[in-house]
Every structure is written in C-alpha cells, then in structure tokens.
Motif scaffolding. Structure first.
Motif, PDB file in Angstrom:
ATOM      1  N   ALA A  37       0.836  -1.204   0.000  1.00 20.10           N
ATOM      2  CA  ALA A  37       0.000   0.000   0.000  1.00 20.10           C
ATOM      3  C   ALA A  37       0.869   1.252   0.000  1.00 20.10           C
ATOM      4  O   ALA A  37       0.607   2.213  -0.740  1.00 20.10           O
ATOM      5  CB  ALA A  37      -0.928  -0.013   1.214  1.00 20.10           C
ATOM      6  N   LEU A  38       1.937   1.236   0.812  1.00 20.55           N
ATOM      7  CA  LEU A  38       2.847   2.385   0.852  1.00 20.55           C
ATOM      8  C   LEU A  38       3.574   2.547  -0.481  1.00 20.55           C
ATOM      9  O   LEU A  38       3.698   3.667  -0.998  1.00 20.55           O
ATOM     10  CB  LEU A  38       3.864   2.195   1.981  1.00 20.55           C
ATOM     11  CG  LEU A  38       4.938   3.288   2.109  1.00 20.55           C
ATOM     12  CD1 LEU A  38       4.293   4.641   2.409  1.00 20.55           C
ATOM     13  CD2 LEU A  38       5.943   2.912   3.197  1.00 20.55           C
ATOM     14  N   ALA A  39       4.018   1.434  -1.053  1.00 18.49           N
ATOM     15  CA  ALA A  39       4.728   1.494  -2.339  1.00 18.49           C
ATOM     16  C   ALA A  39       3.813   2.002  -3.447  1.00 18.49           C
ATOM     17  O   ALA A  39       4.228   2.787  -4.306  1.00 18.49           O
ATOM     18  CB  ALA A  39       5.289   0.114  -2.694  1.00 18.49           C
ATOM     19  N   GLY A  40       2.555   1.554  -3.435  1.00 23.79           N
ATOM     20  CA  GLY A  40       1.621   2.027  -4.450  1.00 23.79           C
ATOM     21  C   GLY A  40       1.386   3.522  -4.356  1.00 23.79           C
ATOM     22  O   GLY A  40       1.281   4.219  -5.370  1.00 23.79           O
ATOM     23  N   SER A 269       7.250  -6.621  -7.370  1.00 21.88           N
ATOM     24  CA  SER A 269       8.663  -6.276  -7.557  1.00 21.88           C
ATOM     25  C   SER A 269       8.789  -4.989  -8.357  1.00 21.88           C
ATOM     26  O   SER A 269       9.570  -4.087  -8.005  1.00 21.88           O
ATOM     27  CB  SER A 269       9.397  -7.414  -8.271  1.00 21.88           C
ATOM     28  OG  SER A 269       9.332  -8.609  -7.534  1.00 21.88           O
ATOM     29  N   GLY A 270       8.032  -4.907  -9.453  1.00 18.20           N
ATOM     30  CA  GLY A 270       8.067  -3.680 -10.247  1.00 18.20           C
ATOM     31  C   GLY A 270       7.538  -2.486  -9.477  1.00 18.20           C
ATOM     32  O   GLY A 270       8.096  -1.383  -9.546  1.00 18.20           O
ATOM     33  N   LEU A 271       6.457  -2.703  -8.706  1.00 20.17           N
ATOM     34  CA  LEU A 271       5.892  -1.610  -7.916  1.00 20.17           C
ATOM     35  C   LEU A 271       6.883  -1.126  -6.871  1.00 20.17           C
ATOM     36  O   LEU A 271       7.048   0.080  -6.658  1.00 20.17           O
ATOM     37  CB  LEU A 271       4.597  -2.091  -7.243  1.00 20.17           C
ATOM     38  CG  LEU A 271       3.821  -1.044  -6.444  1.00 20.17           C
ATOM     39  CD1 LEU A 271       3.269   0.024  -7.378  1.00 20.17           C
ATOM     40  CD2 LEU A 271       2.683  -1.714  -5.668  1.00 20.17           C
ATOM     41  N   GLY A 272       7.556  -2.060  -6.216  1.00 20.93           N
ATOM     42  CA  GLY A 272       8.538  -1.680  -5.207  1.00 20.93           C
ATOM     43  C   GLY A 272       9.709  -0.916  -5.799  1.00 20.93           C
ATOM     44  O   GLY A 272      10.225   0.036  -5.182  1.00 20.93           O
ATOM     45  N   THR A 273      10.120  -1.288  -6.989  1.00 23.71           N
ATOM     46  CA  THR A 273      11.227  -0.584  -7.641  1.00 23.71           C
ATOM     47  C   THR A 273      10.843   0.844  -7.981  1.00 23.71           C
ATOM     48  O   THR A 273      11.616   1.788  -7.748  1.00 23.71           O
ATOM     49  CB  THR A 273      11.648  -1.335  -8.913  1.00 23.71           C
ATOM     50  OG1 THR A 273      11.961  -2.697  -8.585  1.00 23.71           O
ATOM     51  CG2 THR A 273      12.870  -0.678  -9.539  1.00 23.71           C
ATOM     52  N   LEU A 274       9.650   1.036  -8.543  1.00 22.41           N
ATOM     53  CA  LEU A 274       9.190   2.389  -8.867  1.00 22.41           C
ATOM     54  C   LEU A 274       9.045   3.231  -7.603  1.00 22.41           C
ATOM     55  O   LEU A 274       9.362   4.430  -7.597  1.00 22.41           O
ATOM     56  CB  LEU A 274       7.865   2.322  -9.616  1.00 22.41           C
ATOM     57  CG  LEU A 274       7.910   1.708 -11.017  1.00 22.41           C
ATOM     58  CD1 LEU A 274       6.510   1.650 -11.624  1.00 22.41           C
ATOM     59  CD2 LEU A 274       8.843   2.500 -11.932  1.00 22.41           C
ATOM     60  N   ALA A 275       8.557   2.617  -6.525  1.00 27.73           N
ATOM     61  CA  ALA A 275       8.415   3.351  -5.265  1.00 27.73           C
ATOM     62  C   ALA A 275       9.777   3.769  -4.730  1.00 27.73           C
ATOM     63  O   ALA A 275       9.943   4.891  -4.228  1.00 27.73           O
ATOM     64  CB  ALA A 275       7.685   2.489  -4.242  1.00 27.73           C
TER      65      ALA A 275
END
Length: 788
Positions: A37-40, A269-275
C-alpha cells in the motif's frame, strides 16, 4: 504437583514446524500488504523527465570548462525555432504581415524574453556625411517596392542566409528566446503556450485563404515530446509484458495457480522498484523507461526456477511443506547467486562517466534485490497457504517425471553424440564473430533515438534542409584575462580566418563571433557599403572597438550580437557560435580535427606566441565526448562482472577449471551479438553500450543454476556423467521457460519509438537466445568427463 506439572510440560511435543511456518507466513503477508500500500502510494507520484544535460560526462575538464563558458555568455539551446514556409515564398506582403503578427503574439508568451523577427530587425547605420547613426530596417516588409534592394543586401551577408532566410527564399525562421535554464515545468508551459499561439495563428491564416507550412524545434519541445513518448511506452511495455507473462505462464503450468502466484510476485517487484525510485527523487527517463520490463523478466526467472522445482518435488510424492523446503534448499543458493551476479552486472554501470547510465545500473540492481526478497518472502508465504493443483505420484523418480523429461533426455543424448560437430561449429562462430566485431564503430547522433518517421525528427529535418540545422556548435577562444587581446595587431583578422574556416572545414552555418560582429559593425558605421565589410587595421580598428564597447554599454540588445556576447576580456574568453547538421559524432570529430590543425598551424606561423587558443565546446560536443568513454567503460564493467562470476564459481567448486568453464557460456553469447552488430553496422553508442551488461547479468543466471545443481549432485556422491544428465533434465525446463519469457519480454521493447530502446530489445533478446543454446549445448560438453 510442581514436579508433575514440570514433567508434564517437558514431555509435551514441540510445535509442528509446518504450523509454525504457516503462522509466520500470515504475518509476512500482512507486512507485505502494508508495504505494498505504501509502495503504491509513492509509485503513483513518480514523474517523467528528460534532461539531456544529464548525459554530460561527469568529472571531466571539458564539462567544467563548458559550465564556466556558459556562465560567461549564455546557453546555446535556450530558444525555440519557428520555421514558416509560404506558397508564394518569403517576399510576399501578406506572408510578411502575418509573420509580423505571429512574432508579436509569441512575444507575449510567458517565459519568452524576445523574438528575433526579420520583419522587426533593425541595423544601426552611420551616415558617412553627417556622422549620425540611425536604425535601418533589415527588411522593409510593408514596402514591396524595396523588396529587390533589401533581398540583395540580405543575400550578400551570410549572417542572414541560412539563419533567418532559407537559401531558396521560400522559408524564414523566427528565433524565440526563452528564459535560460527553465525547469521541466517551465519548458512544458512555454512549449504548450507557443503551440497554442501557432495553432491559432495558422487557423487565422487559413481563414484568410493563405496556407503556411509551420515548423518548430528547440529544447522545450524536444523535452515535451520525449516525456510524452516515454509515458506512452511505459504503459505499452507494462501492458504487453503482463500479457506475455500470463501467456507463457499458462503454457508452462496450465493452471490459474501457476499464473496468479508468479504474477503477483513480479508485479509487486516492479511496484517496489518504482516506489524506491520515487522515494529517492528519481523519475523515469529515457534510460529507465525499460526498467519495469527488465524487473518483470528478471524477477520471473527466480520465481519460475523455484516453482518448477517445487512442482517436481510434489510429482515425486513429497507432501507440500517438505517439497517446499526441499525446493528452496536446492534452488535457494543458486537463486541468491544469480540475483547477486545480476545485480553486480548492473552495478558495474556505476563505472560509467555518464550519469543516467549510472542511475540505470543502480536502480535496476535495487529492483533485482527487491524481486529476490519477494521471491523468498512473499512466494513461500503464498505457497504455504495454497494448494498446488497437481497430481501427487508416489512411484519411482522417472515415473513421476515432468512431461519435459523424455524430450530433454533425447536432446542430451544428441548433444553427447554430436559433441565434436557442436564444438567445431562453436569455434567457427566464435572466430567469425571476432572478425565481424572489428567493424563496430563508436558513434552517436544528437537525435539518434528518434526514428525517421518521428514527428519531432521531421521538424528537425526541416531546419536541417532549409536552414543551417539545429545542432548548436560552440567554439571558445581563450586568451590572457584582463587584456584587450582583440585590439592587438592581426588578432581580429586571425579570428576572421577562424570563422571562415569553421564554415569551410566543419560545414557550419550561421557563424557568429567577434570577427563577424566587427565586420558587420564596420560596414554599418560606413554607410552600409559592401566594400566596408572587412576587418579594419591600425587606428581604424581601435576606433571601431571603442564604438563597439560604448554601444554595448548603452544598448540592451536581444539579438545576442553585441560585443559582450562575443568577447569577455575580463575572463579571457571569446565565443563563436554556429549551427551544423546532425552529421554524427565521428564525422564532426574528423572535421574538427582538420579544422583545429589548420588553425593551430596558422597561429604558429603568423605569431611568435599565439595570442589565443581554440577549443570546441557546447552541449552537443559534450554529448559527443561520451564516445570517448563508452568502449572503456563497457569493457571495465564486463571485466568486473566476469571476475565476480568466476570468483563465485571458484568458491563453489574450488576449481580453476570450473572457473574457466563458467565463463565460456557467458562470454560466447556476447561475442556472437557483437559480431551481429558488426555485420549489421549497428553503432556502439550510449543506448547500445549497456546491452552487453544487461545481457551478461541476465544470461549468467542459467549458467549458475545449472552449475549449482551439478554441484549438489556431485556432493551427494553421484558419478559425474549421471550428475550431468540429471542436472540437464532437472534444470533444462526452467532454463528454457525463463529464456522464452526473457526473450519475449525484451522483444516488446522493439515496439518502441526510440531506436535505442528498439536495439536494446532486439540485441538482448538475441543474446539470451544465444545464451540458452550455449548453456544447453556447449556447457554440458565442457563438463562432460573425458572417458564419457
């Protein structure tokens, strides 16, 4: 009672490990849910940016000098060129009146500091009789009877032809000067506002029955165009990547379970990288636009290897929890090592002198570690709480084998049977690749990433075709600070020769420097007589320079043609600006060499001590200088990666032979792709230089998985030939599936509008194809015992 209670408690069975891990998996899922949720939230705020100045080589004296040079004068790219082409040519009263109206409208745009408009340009002319200075229009646009006289005067002066007017007289250009060093938001605003003015103006002309072809180019519009394309392509690559991953996972596992679980890990994984990028203040640029695709396909490799091993253990009859533990125990070390080597491969890009390449390597490595962390936290937690839809078998190992086993077994037998032919063909291809790679040329173009049919490329082509081009060319003259060097005998005449040779040797147009300013001023101060278009000598030169200094102090001229715009005696710098076509770094480097050699020889022969030195500078030149570092940076990064892989394998096997063997299946694909580039004349440039690092960092994964499984079987006391065959059967399916996914993922990049991204997709896909063939055809033969 206490002893009994104590005895009772001491004999209670320990908590079931499976139940303990099931409880832990619940907490893991809750924690990952919160972090998701935080990463998004953070990833939703990530921006897009294109700052071509970020490609300046860092820590180099040329960059430091240019920044000083820019501070002394001004930037060479803070403008918007507006090209107009009418049906009746330039010298048409209606067309010129409309041009005048357009210039007035553009001058009101926020951020515009002035508009160089040929219908409004005036020249200070000194009456030779009365001695008075008056302003004469360059073009009396509202008096058609003077068009013939004015056009003849304009075409006698190269300062205007190719800069303001096209040589054929069909087009003219307005130069819209903007506030220097505008931010991305400022560039977005000024580009949108000028486009709105141009659209409204064109509509007004069409309403009056006049058709005008309108073009515009400049840093602001280029940045807006690049960012809009990047935004569109990120969505395209992510969408296509998901479709391909779902398709490949369906054919590989043929269940919803085998699709949803891996896909969840990869998406997070992709979401975490962008975050992480957004959290550290990094936006998506032309280099990192491919990062989501890379994270998708690289992260998928680990997940597929783990799930494939887990399903194989289930087929062998193990219950889910023991099967999961065994899968992670056997694949875990190899997965960690592959993630480590992949991250190291990307981190070697930190050795580059180019900032965006460094950032690309850093954030991609971070994404690899995020994918690894999720593969070893989220994946087992989900597997603990889901039932794999697979039929358990309790028979012998071969009876529970994967459907791939018979096919892989036949492949292995053929490889061993035709080993001499395979090794011979490998040697021939290696030799051919070594010969072809000698044809690779290090080169780049200012607009190299734009395809020929790209709208922005078409706009730039108009200015290259009808005018002197849009590529800025800057020449710095360096002399003793605090001295009026230009007033010394013969110096300004030497500068005049330099400006002439700049056009002759380099092919530059729109040349403007101290000599051209002095020549034009001398002519205008002498009644605009053509015979006065020269550099005066002796006292006449001193009087001319005095007038230029006084005029420069009295006027505030937006044309950039004042004396202080060309000469700074206090800093010991003079500036010559020009425009060239985008001919490529190699062509310009050759021309610059000839030009500088001619200038140096002239100065040495004319003066006892050369009064100034000449140095090419400017934004375009700095980007070209990256070529000097590309090859060396690439080789250094690959050597570091090779060394790390060899070290890891050496620690695993404690064998020099195994160290050398491990490098072969990873070096050969790089040689093959280098030969492919040489055969197709694909230049080595910023975008293609990272291909080798990307390909090596990813291709080494399969090699390490193969060798790690081989090592486990040898440690169990198996015979080498049995261990080799069993390794081939156990890892072959995962290697092939992951390679198909990797190739398919990178192949989506071939749909990009940027040629650099297209080449990354094409060349990395081919390299991975080469890698899987070498891993499953050459590597087993290198490990094959001699007596086999």
């Amino acid at each position: 009672m206490m002893p009994e209670d104590t005895a009772t408690h001491s004999t209670m069975p320990a908590a079931d490990p499976e139940e303990r891990w099931r409880r832990r998996s619940g907490w893991i899922l809750v924690a990952i849910g919160l972090m998701t949720a935080l990463a998004g939230w953070r990833a939703a705020h990530i921006g897009f940016n294109y700052d071509f100045e970020a490609f300046f080589p860092e820590g180099q004296p040329e960059t430091a000098f240019y920044l000083q040079f820019r501070e002394a004068f001004s930037t060479d790219n803070d403008f918007i060129l507006v090209g107009l082409k009418g049906d009746q040519g330039v010298f048409d009263p209606a067309f010129l009146r409309a041009t005048r109206d357009l210039a007035s409208a553009l001058d009101t745009v926020q951020g515009v500091t002035g508009v160089l408009d040929p219908t409004d340009l005036t020249l200070p002319v000194r009456d030779p009789v009365l001695g008075m200075i008056f302003q004469r229009p360059l073009l009396r646009w509202d008096q058609p009877e003077h068009y013939a006289t004015d056009s003849a005067a304009i075409w006698r002066n190269p300062q205007w032809v190719g800069t303001v007017f096209s040589e054929d007289g069909q087009s003219l250009a307005l130069t819209v000067l903007q506030t220097p060093m505008l931010s991305k938001e400022g560039c977005d605003r000024i580009a949108a506002d000028t486009d709105a003015v141009l659209t409204q103006w064109q509509a007004a002309q069409e309403a009056q029955g006049m058709t005008v072809e309108c073009h515009r180019a400049g840093r602001a519009h280029a940045q807006v165009h690049y960012v809009s394309v990047m935004e569109r392509e990120v969505a395209l690559f992510v969408g296509l990547g998901l479709i391909l991953l779902i398709t490949f996972l369906f054919f590989a596992f043929r269940t919803w379970w085998g699709i949803v679980i891996p896909l969840t890990v990869i998406l997070l994984s992709g979401l975490g990288t962008l975050a992480f990028m957004e959290l550290t203040g990094k936006g998506i640029d032309i280099m990192t636009v491919v990062l989501p695709t890379i994270i998708f396909v690289v992260g998928m490799s680990d997940v597929v290897h783990i799930i494939t091993r887990y399903l194989d253990e289930l087929r062998a009859g193990l219950p889910p929890f023991p099967a999961l533990r065994k899968a992670f125990r056997e694949v875990g070390l190899a997965t960690f090592l592959t993630s480590l080597t992949t991250a190291i491969g990307f981190l070697t890009l930190l050795s580059s002198a180019i900032g965006p390449i460094q950032e690309f390597g850093l954030y991609t490595a971070a994404g690899v570690f995020i994918a690894f962390g999720l593969a070893f936290s989220l994946l087992p937690a989900v597997l603990m709480r889901t039932d794999a839809p697979i039929r358990h078998a309790a028979g012998p190992e071969d009876s529970s084998a994967s459907p791939w086993t018979p096919w892989l077994s036949r492949w292995f037998i053929r490889i061993v049977r035709y080993r001499k032919a395979i090794l011979g063909a490998t040697v021939v291809l290696t030799g051919l690749s070594l010969w072809l790679l000698s044809g690779i040329v290090v080169n780049n173009y200012l607009l190299e990433d734009l395809r020929a049919d790209d709208p922005l490329r078409q706009e730039f082509n108009f200015f290259e075709r009808d005018f002197s081009g849009v590529r800025p060319y800057e020449l710095a003259l360096r002399f003793e600070p605090g001295q009026e060097t230009m007033a010394l005998p013969g110096v300004l005449a030497a500068v005049d020769s330099v400006e002439t040779w700049l056009a002759e040797e380099v092919g530059a147009g729109s040349v403007l420097g101290p000599a051209s300013v002095a020549r034009t001023a001398h002519r205008l101060f002498n009644g605009d007589r053509p015979s006065a278009d020269r550099i005066p000598k002796g006292p006449a030169l001193s009087r001319l320079l005095d007038r230029l200094y006084k005029l420069d102090r009295r006027t505030s001229d937006n044309s950039g043609a004042g004396w202080s715009a060309a000469v700074r005696d206090d800093l010991g710098l003079a500036r010559i600006t020009a425009k060239t076509a985008d001919l490529g770094a190699n062509v310009l480097a050759e021309r610059n060499t000839r030009f500088l050699e001619r200038v140096d020889a002239y100065l040495d022969n004319t003066f006892d001590t050369p009064p100034f030195s000449v140095e090419v500078t400017g934004t375009a030149n700095l980007i070209d200088l990256n070529n000097r570092f590309l090859a060396s940076d690439m080789v250094l990064g690959l050597l570091i990666a090779f060394g790390m892989v060899a070290l890891i394998v050496g620690v695993l096997f404690r064998s020099l032979r195994m160290m050398l063997i491990s490098l072969v299946p990873n070096v050969l694909p790089l040689l093959f792709i280098a030969g492919f580039m040489g055969a197709l004349d694909i230049d080595l440039k910023v975008s293609t230089s990272i291909i080798f690092t990307i390909a090596f960092g990813i291709a080494v994964d399969d090699t390490l998985h193969f060798l790690a499984k081989y090592r486990i079987l040898l440690q169990q006391g198996r015979q080498p030939i049995w261990a080799l065959r069993r390794t081939f059967l156990a890892t072959g399916k995962a290697i092939i599936i992951t390679s198909i996914i990797l190739c398919g993922g990178f192949a989506t990049l071939m749909l990009s509008s940027f040629e650099g991204t297209f080449h990354i997709g094409l060349l990395v896909s081919l390299t991975l194809c080469f890698a899987v063939v070498v891993d499953l055809a050459v590597l087993p033969l290198l490990l094959l015992p001699r007596r086999a």
